[in-house]
Design a protein around this motif. Structure first.
Motif, PDB file in Angstrom:
ATOM      1  N   SER B 187       0.969  -1.232  -0.026  1.00 28.35           N
ATOM      2  CA  SER B 187      -0.114  -0.009  -0.068  1.00 28.35           C
ATOM      3  C   SER B 187       0.974   1.143  -0.055  1.00 28.35           C
ATOM      4  O   SER B 187       0.438   2.248  -0.331  1.00 28.35           O
ATOM      5  N   ILE B 188       2.139   1.176   0.624  1.00 31.20           N
ATOM      6  CA  ILE B 188       2.895   2.203   0.783  1.00 31.20           C
ATOM      7  C   ILE B 188       3.583   2.423  -0.595  1.00 31.20           C
ATOM      8  O   ILE B 188       4.085   3.599  -1.094  1.00 31.20           O
ATOM      9  N   GLN B 189       4.295   1.175  -1.012  1.00 35.48           N
ATOM     10  CA  GLN B 189       4.574   1.264  -2.575  1.00 35.48           C
ATOM     11  C   GLN B 189       3.865   2.032  -3.373  1.00 35.48           C
ATOM     12  O   GLN B 189       4.485   2.841  -4.389  1.00 35.48           O
ATOM     13  N   ALA B 190       2.616   2.045  -3.524  1.00 35.23           N
ATOM     14  CA  ALA B 190       1.726   2.858  -4.524  1.00 35.23           C
ATOM     15  C   ALA B 190       1.845   4.211  -4.451  1.00 35.23           C
ATOM     16  O   ALA B 190       1.887   4.899  -5.446  1.00 35.23           O
ATOM     17  N   GLN B 191       1.949   4.466  -2.962  1.00 36.33           N
ATOM     18  CA  GLN B 191       1.971   5.944  -2.760  1.00 36.33           C
ATOM     19  C   GLN B 191       3.173   6.651  -3.112  1.00 36.33           C
ATOM     20  O   GLN B 191       3.371   7.614  -3.661  1.00 36.33           O
ATOM     21  N   VAL B 192       4.245   5.768  -2.819  1.00 32.73           N
ATOM     22  CA  VAL B 192       5.736   6.299  -3.509  1.00 32.73           C
ATOM     23  C   VAL B 192       5.838   6.333  -4.886  1.00 32.73           C
ATOM     24  O   VAL B 192       6.535   7.189  -5.380  1.00 32.73           O
ATOM     25  N   LEU B 193       5.317   5.349  -5.656  1.00 33.98           N
ATOM     26  CA  LEU B 193       5.304   5.335  -7.106  1.00 33.98           C
ATOM     27  C   LEU B 193       4.321   6.510  -7.743  1.00 33.98           C
ATOM     28  O   LEU B 193       4.879   7.284  -8.458  1.00 33.98           O
ATOM     29  N   ASN B 194       3.421   6.566  -7.189  1.00 29.73           N
ATOM     30  CA  ASN B 194       2.652   7.852  -7.554  1.00 29.73           C
ATOM     31  C   ASN B 194       3.318   9.353  -7.158  1.00 29.73           C
ATOM     32  O   ASN B 194       3.294  10.127  -8.084  1.00 29.73           O
ATOM     33  N   LEU B 195       4.020   9.370  -6.002  1.00 31.50           N
ATOM     34  CA  LEU B 195       4.814  10.738  -5.624  1.00 31.50           C
ATOM     35  C   LEU B 195       5.947  10.901  -6.872  1.00 31.50           C
ATOM     36  O   LEU B 195       5.905  11.827  -7.462  1.00 31.50           O
ATOM     37  N   LEU B 196       6.482   9.796  -7.213  1.00 31.22           N
ATOM     38  CA  LEU B 196       7.753   9.575  -8.148  1.00 31.22           C
ATOM     39  C   LEU B 196       7.202  10.348  -9.375  1.00 31.22           C
ATOM     40  O   LEU B 196       7.729  11.133 -10.076  1.00 31.22           O
ATOM     41  N   GLN B 197       6.015   9.693  -9.836  1.00 33.46           N
ATOM     42  CA  GLN B 197       5.549   9.892 -11.187  1.00 33.46           C
ATOM     43  C   GLN B 197       4.936  11.627 -11.187  1.00 33.46           C
ATOM     44  O   GLN B 197       5.090  12.159 -12.072  1.00 33.46           O
ATOM     45  N   GLU B 198       4.292  11.649 -10.092  1.00 35.22           N
ATOM     46  CA  GLU B 198       3.845  13.147  -9.939  1.00 35.22           C
ATOM     47  C   GLU B 198       5.184  14.394 -10.119  1.00 35.22           C
ATOM     48  O   GLU B 198       5.087  15.515 -10.810  1.00 35.22           O
ATOM     49  N   LEU B 199       5.934  13.863  -9.332  1.00 34.84           N
ATOM     50  CA  LEU B 199       7.249  14.900  -9.258  1.00 34.84           C
ATOM     51  C   LEU B 199       7.976  14.889 -10.659  1.00 34.84           C
ATOM     52  O   LEU B 199       8.389  15.784 -11.041  1.00 34.84           O
ATOM     53  N   GLN B 200       7.986  13.740 -11.022  1.00 35.20           N
ATOM     54  CA  GLN B 200       8.752  13.632 -12.587  1.00 35.20           C
ATOM     55  C   GLN B 200       8.052  14.556 -13.601  1.00 35.20           C
ATOM     56  O   GLN B 200       8.578  15.471 -14.289  1.00 35.20           O
ATOM     57  N   ARG B 201       6.794  14.470 -13.517  1.00 32.33           N
ATOM     58  CA  ARG B 201       5.647  15.355 -14.530  1.00 32.33           C
ATOM     59  C   ARG B 201       6.030  16.734 -14.121  1.00 32.33           C
ATOM     60  O   ARG B 201       6.009  17.651 -15.154  1.00 32.33           O
ATOM     61  N   ASP B 202       5.702  17.003 -12.971  1.00 36.10           N
ATOM     62  CA  ASP B 202       5.605  18.433 -12.631  1.00 36.10           C
ATOM     63  C   ASP B 202       7.124  19.166 -12.648  1.00 36.10           C
ATOM     64  O   ASP B 202       7.280  20.424 -12.942  1.00 36.10           O
ATOM     65  N   LEU B 203       8.049  18.388 -12.439  1.00 32.18           N
ATOM     66  CA  LEU B 203       9.735  19.359 -12.275  1.00 32.18           C
ATOM     67  C   LEU B 203      10.432  18.576 -13.441  1.00 32.18           C
ATOM     68  O   LEU B 203      11.486  19.051 -13.715  1.00 32.18           O
ATOM     69  N   ALA B 204       9.675  18.060 -14.399  1.00 29.21           N
ATOM     70  CA  ALA B 204      10.328  17.590 -15.705  1.00 29.21           C
ATOM     71  C   ALA B 204      11.577  16.876 -15.630  1.00 29.21           C
ATOM     72  O   ALA B 204      12.610  17.211 -16.084  1.00 29.21           O
ATOM     73  N   LEU B 205      11.557  15.968 -14.629  1.00 24.79           N
ATOM     74  CA  LEU B 205      12.801  15.395 -14.265  1.00 24.79           C
ATOM     75  C   LEU B 205      12.963  14.199 -15.183  1.00 24.79           C
ATOM     76  O   LEU B 205      12.184  13.524 -15.855  1.00 24.79           O
ATOM     77  N   THR B 206      14.521  13.815 -15.439  1.00 27.41           N
ATOM     78  CA  THR B 206      14.858  12.564 -16.256  1.00 27.41           C
ATOM     79  C   THR B 206      15.218  11.452 -15.041  1.00 27.41           C
ATOM     80  O   THR B 206      15.586  11.802 -13.843  1.00 27.41           O
ATOM     81  N   MET B 207      14.719  10.237 -15.288  1.00 26.94           N
ATOM     82  CA  MET B 207      14.950   9.506 -14.172  1.00 26.94           C
ATOM     83  C   MET B 207      15.591   7.761 -14.733  1.00 26.94           C
ATOM     84  O   MET B 207      15.254   7.651 -15.779  1.00 26.94           O
ATOM     85  N   ILE B 208      16.339   7.507 -13.971  1.00 31.87           N
ATOM     86  CA  ILE B 208      16.672   6.140 -14.150  1.00 31.87           C
ATOM     87  C   ILE B 208      16.067   5.213 -12.981  1.00 31.87           C
ATOM     88  O   ILE B 208      16.379   5.563 -11.871  1.00 31.87           O
ATOM     89  N   PHE B 209      15.432   4.170 -13.336  1.00 34.35           N
ATOM     90  CA  PHE B 209      14.681   3.601 -12.206  1.00 34.35           C
ATOM     91  C   PHE B 209      14.880   2.202 -12.279  1.00 34.35           C
ATOM     92  O   PHE B 209      14.823   1.505 -13.340  1.00 34.35           O
ATOM     93  N   ILE B 210      15.577   1.473 -11.082  1.00 33.39           N
ATOM     94  CA  ILE B 210      15.960   0.364 -11.083  1.00 33.39           C
ATOM     95  C   ILE B 210      15.023  -0.672 -10.080  1.00 33.39           C
ATOM     96  O   ILE B 210      14.570  -0.036  -9.162  1.00 33.39           O
ATOM     97  N   SER B 211      14.732  -1.887 -10.669  1.00 32.06           N
ATOM     98  CA  SER B 211      13.956  -2.751  -9.858  1.00 32.06           C
ATOM     99  C   SER B 211      14.104  -4.081 -10.254  1.00 32.06           C
ATOM    100  O   SER B 211      14.378  -4.307 -11.481  1.00 32.06           O
ATOM    101  N   HIS B 212      14.053  -4.990  -9.534  1.00 32.82           N
ATOM    102  CA  HIS B 212      13.873  -6.326  -9.985  1.00 32.82           C
ATOM    103  C   HIS B 212      12.367  -6.886 -10.349  1.00 32.82           C
ATOM    104  O   HIS B 212      12.500  -7.767 -11.026  1.00 32.82           O
ATOM    105  N   ASP B 213      11.603  -6.045 -10.181  1.00 31.31           N
ATOM    106  CA  ASP B 213      10.222  -6.185 -10.391  1.00 31.31           C
ATOM    107  C   ASP B 213       9.696  -5.748 -11.663  1.00 31.31           C
ATOM    108  O   ASP B 213       9.585  -4.401 -11.944  1.00 31.31           O
TER     109      ASP B 213
END
Lengths: 328, 318, 302
Positions: B187-213
């Motif tokens: 449930s917390i994972q989804a909150q943080v994923l949403n936050l990252l997406q929001e920030l990326q959109r609002d701040l025009a961030l470039t992102m490298i996202f690592i995961s095993h999933d």
């Protein structure tokens, strides 16, 4: 005609003494497990799912303050420590999350498996070695004859978990409790181990209690699911029904939270807020502060686990209309 | 458009064993990687343990020295930079770590942690930093008053928000997120994923996202690079990789993810055998010992990435 | 509550009154530890007596009174008895405490400073620097502990200052090794990487991120170490390499009393008890500190 459950937990309460006072990790837990089925217990960290497993085996460092754990008609909480010892590893076996810490690093794996066989089944050393090789073959450990002379550190994580499972099924238990058995493993290795657990169940007809935080693992492997929150079961039912039509707002939230199959940009709908810390005391429903369907009464009135028919149960005041009259 | 980040022939080898031992071996953590990241996009790096994804980003961040290869940030070669120049570039790229418990200094308040990058780069006065910290706290969904608290007073998800606020402090262009949600509850994972997406959109961030999933990666990324034992085996648009994987390893990785849908119990047999050790990389195609499609050629000849449809695939047989 | 936008406030949890712990800090945990508190009281008491020795109304520790040799404890005017020269044992113990504590504290400070410096540099930078420092420490450790101190004092010449230097040198390795391993465990934390990724200098990381996190374990080391140093000081004085006559010192008191063990056992029992008590006090305090500061017991951890 319903068969007799092999494990029947009623009103189990386990408390821990912490510096901040008494913390109730398991808070009135009811659970049935029938022979040969895989029951998944899902919950987030601090939901009490591990504390529950350790309480069933009476291995919890906390104190079991109430309830009963009926295993094949006997209340485990009434047994002597010696009787419990004979039961553990024999009729009930447990598989832990970290295979490294559940194996003795100074003992060859053959001897570790053999130890249980000799203790519970009275085999000789030679017989035990032979059986150990067979068991390792049955969990698909390559080169089993040679491997029994290895030490745990010589195996990979997945191989170690196979050894732990081999130990778990060595005495053909009636119940296998697996606490996050694949959490420490890579996805492709996790798939192997999940297949192995499912295969083991089919072969040995042992019931499996699988504790996990991963809804995917439950969906793929379990016949029935119990969802835990704040030390209680909040929803329970057959896996397919529960996933298709979740009744408790927490279950609904969990399912909405997973990014599986969701396309980029499609926002997730997470459960707001934080899970309660162990030790927080709720006056009403423990999920009320995070619930999207919350009503005024939820903050004051603690809901009971309602029977919804079809083997479904939910602990939510909003489901009272659809609840059946039957008693638990 | 010029890429923000360009990685060419990146290699990181570690010597294993004692300096004086005859059994000294080489661990090939990253074994020749080429990547470009365009401004504003999210590149997902996915793979299992030992595939070199974390090493790759640590090399990009210059937290590790590469054995060979070039890293160009906004056209500048980072490997030839002086430490003063490096410090300037570091303002523009930040990292968010996996472990919300190990990534925050337990002896500093949340406010100090977030203000640290500002202090290092001497940005703003003390008062300006304080107000920036409060803005950042609110930006990541925490409360202004949280600045005075210590990390142990926060939950895992809240700590990860503090980590993100710290990464945002110097208004970077590139954020590297190393398994940022793997240690969190669903449930917390989804909150943080949403936050990252929001920030990326609002701040025009470039992102490298690592995961095993892979299912998390496909959800946040524009493009995905799948890594196996130090090499990229497949690279392409995220939807293409997720819905039409080409490389046999990508396929196995996808089918190994347990779907939270009991009506789709996949009967695909999982990959046999274990992951080889990066100290003992198989010859030819490094996936061949586990590959259902392996042929004689795969044993000897290492495949290069080549275009198949919309993706690049390193396989002789697709 | 609206649907889960990630920026929704995360704290308000009305029906979960956040339960503030009654007070569970390292200090309260230490205060609850009776043995550690006993140690602390003994240390404070001995320190106080030692500091006040010049103004206390006690006999001159060096005043020889051949008429009152080897008086047993309880003799009026000589509560703990007298030694073979008729000097007051209580007074000599109190003055001797000054020597023991001074040597131990100064030696510990020297060893701590140098050892921490070596440990931090070796642990933080690793590689060749680490190898060189640690091999040097290994060489230091290869000598038997007491023998090395004796050899050093023999080379420098007997005397309190030289004993102090010897004890300090002998203990550098203890601090260096322990600090190094503490630094290694902190260094692997992601917050160190985060600081580096932000462009922080090595000095900044060492002083702001590493040292504050190893102060607690260092405190424990110091407390345990001072206890040993009290014994070592006494040991060196016992073999005649520490305090020189007529300075009163617990070790030399033991050495002097040894010849009269059958006729006047109190001449060695009294300083013996003093040494044991002080060492025990430091060790209990050290153990107590370690338990109190153990992060695994800290609230809000994992």
């Amino acid at each position: 005609m319903q068969p007799e459950p092999i494990l029947r937990v009623r009103g189990l309460k386990t408390e821990f003494q912490s510096a901040a006072g008494v913390v109730r990790a398991v808070d009135g837990l009811d659970l049935d497990i029938f022979p040969g089925e895989i029951v998944g217990v899902v919950g987030e960290s601090g939901s009490g799912k591990s504390a529950m497993a350790f309480s069933i085996l009476r291995l919890t460092p906390g104190k079991i303050v109430a309830g009963e754990v009926q295993f094949r008609g006997r209340n485990l909480l009434d047994l002597s420590e010696a009787e419990m010892e004979r039961l553990r590893g024999d009729r009930i076996a447990m598989i832990f999350q970290d295979p490294m810490t559940s194996l003795n690093p100074l003992m060859r794996i053959g001897s570790q498996i053999g130890e249980a066989l000799r203790y519970h089944m009275g085999l000789s050393r030679r017989q035990a070695d032979g059986t150990a090789v067979q068991l390792l073959q049955s969990v698909h450990l390559p080169d089993a004859e040679r491997r029994i002379h290895d030490y745990p550190h010589q195996l990979s994580g997945g191989q170690r978990q196979r050894v732990v499972i081999a130990m778990g099924i060595s005495c053909a238990p009636d119940l296998l409790i697996a606490d996050e058995p694949t959490t420490a493993l890579d996805v492709t290795i996790q798939a192997q181990i999940l297949n192995l657990i499912s295969e083991t169940r089919q072969r040995s007809s042992a019931a499996v209690l699988l504790i996990t935080h991963d809804l995917g693992v439950v969906a793929q492997l379990c016949d029935r699911v119990a969802v835990m929150y704040a030390g209680q079961v909040v929803e329970q039912g057959p896996t397919t029904d529960l996933f298709a039509n979740p009744q408790h707002p927490y279950t609904i939230g969990l399912l909405r939270s997973t990014p599986h199959g969701r396309r980029r940009g499609e926002p997730l709908r997470p459960i707001p807020g934080q899970p309660p810390r162990p030790g927080d005391i709720a006056t009403g429903c423990s999920f009320a502060p995070r619930c999207h369907l919350v009503e005024e009464r939820c903050h004051h009135q603690a809901p009971a686990l309602l029977q919804l028919g079809g083997g479904r149960q939910a602990r939510c005041l909003l489901r009272e209309e659809s609840a059946h009259e039957s008693t638990p | 458009m010029n890429p923000l980040l360009e990685v060419q022939g990146l290699i990181k080898y570690y010597p294993v064993g004692s300096r004086f031992s005859a059994q000294r071996r080489t661990l090939r953590a990253v074994d020749g990687i080429d990547l470009t990241v365009q401004p504003g996009e999210t590149l997902g790096l996915v793979g299992e343990s030992g595939c070199g994804k974390s090493t790759t980003v640590r090399l990009i961040m210059r937290l590790l020295e590469p054995t060979a290869g070039r890293i160009l940030f906004d056209g500048q070669d980072m490997s030839s930079m002086s430490s003063a120049q490096l410090k300037v570039v570091r303002r523009r790229m930040q990292i968010v770590f996996q472990d919300p418990f190990a990534s925050l200094n337990p002896r500093k308040t949340a406010g100090r942690i977030i203000a640290d990058p500002l202090a290092i780069h001497r940005i703003g006065s003390a008062a300006e930093r304080r107000s920036r910290v409060q803005d950042l706290l609110e930006r990541v969904g925490l409360d202004r008053t949280h600045a005075e608290r210590y990390p142990h007073e926060f939950s895992g998800g809240q700590r990860q928000r503090i980590s993100i606020a710290r990464a945002l402090a110097c208004s970077p262009q590139l954020i590297v997120a190393d398994e940022p949600v793997s240690a969190l509850d669903v449930s917390i994972q989804a909150q943080v994923l949403n936050l990252l997406q929001e920030l990326q959109r609002d701040l025009a961030l470039t992102m490298i996202f690592i995961s095993h999933d892979l299912s998390v990666v496909q959800y946040v990324s524009d493009r995905i690079a799948v890594m196996y034992l130090g090499k990229i085996v497949e690279l392409g648009p995220s939807q293409a990789i997720y819905y039409h994987p080409q490389h046999p390893y990508t396929r196995s990785l996808l089918s190994a993810i347990p779907l939270p849908d009991p009506t789709r119990r996949e009967a695909i047999p999982p990959l046999e055998s274990e992951l080889p050790s990066p100290m003992n990389v198989p010859s030819g195609c490094r996936f061949h010992p586990r590959c259902p499609l392996a042929t004689e050629r795969c044993r000897h000849e290492s495949p290069e990435l080549r275009p198949v449809g919309t993706t690049l695939v390193a396989c002789h047989n697709v | 509550m609206s649907e889960g936008s990630s920026s929704a406030p995360l704290l308000a949890n009305p029906s979960f009154p956040s339960r503030r712990p009654v007070a569970d800090t390292p200090f309260t945990r230490l205060a609850r530890n009776r043995l550690a508190m006993f140690g602390l009281v003994v240390i404070l008491l001995v320190t106080l007596l030692a500091l006040l020795a010049p103004v206390l109304l006690i006999t001159d520790p060096n005043e020889i009174n051949t008429a009152a040799r080897l008086k047993p404890p309880g003799t009026p005017g000589n509560l703990f008895g007298t030694d073979q020269l008729g000097r007051d044992i209580l007074s000599r113990l109190i003055w001797g405490a000054r020597v023991s504590l001074l040597v131990a504290v100064v030696a510990a400070t020297i060893a701590l400073t140098i050892g921490t410096l070596i440990g931090v540099i070796a642990g933080y930078f690793g590689g060749l620097v680490d190898n060189i420092f640690m091999r040097l420490i290994d060489v230091l450790l290869a000598f038997p502990y007491v023998l090395l101190a004796i050899a050093l004092v023999s080379a420098l010449g007997p005397g309190l200052v030289n004993a102090m230097i010897a004890i300090a040198i002998v203990n550098i390795s203890f601090y260096a090794r322990n600090v190094r391993s503490a630094v290694l465990s902190i260094k692997s934390m992601e917050y160190i990487e985060a600081a580096r990724a932000s462009g922080a200098s090595h000095a900044r990381i060492i002083f702001l991120d590493i040292l504050p996190n190893i102060i607690a374990p260092i405190l424990v080391l110091v407390s345990l170490n001072i206890g040993w140093m009290v014994t070592e000081t006494a040991g060196l004085s016992f073999v005649g390499l520490g305090a020189q006559p007529p300075t009163s010192d617990w070790g030399s008191m033991l050495a002097d009393g040894r010849r009269f063990i059958l006729v006047a056992p109190h001449a060695i029992i009294m300083p013996g008890i003093a040494i044991v008590l002080l060492v025990f006090a430091f060790n209990s305090l050290g153990d107590g500190l370690r338990d109190a500061l153990d992060p695994r017991l800290r609230k809000g951890g994992r």
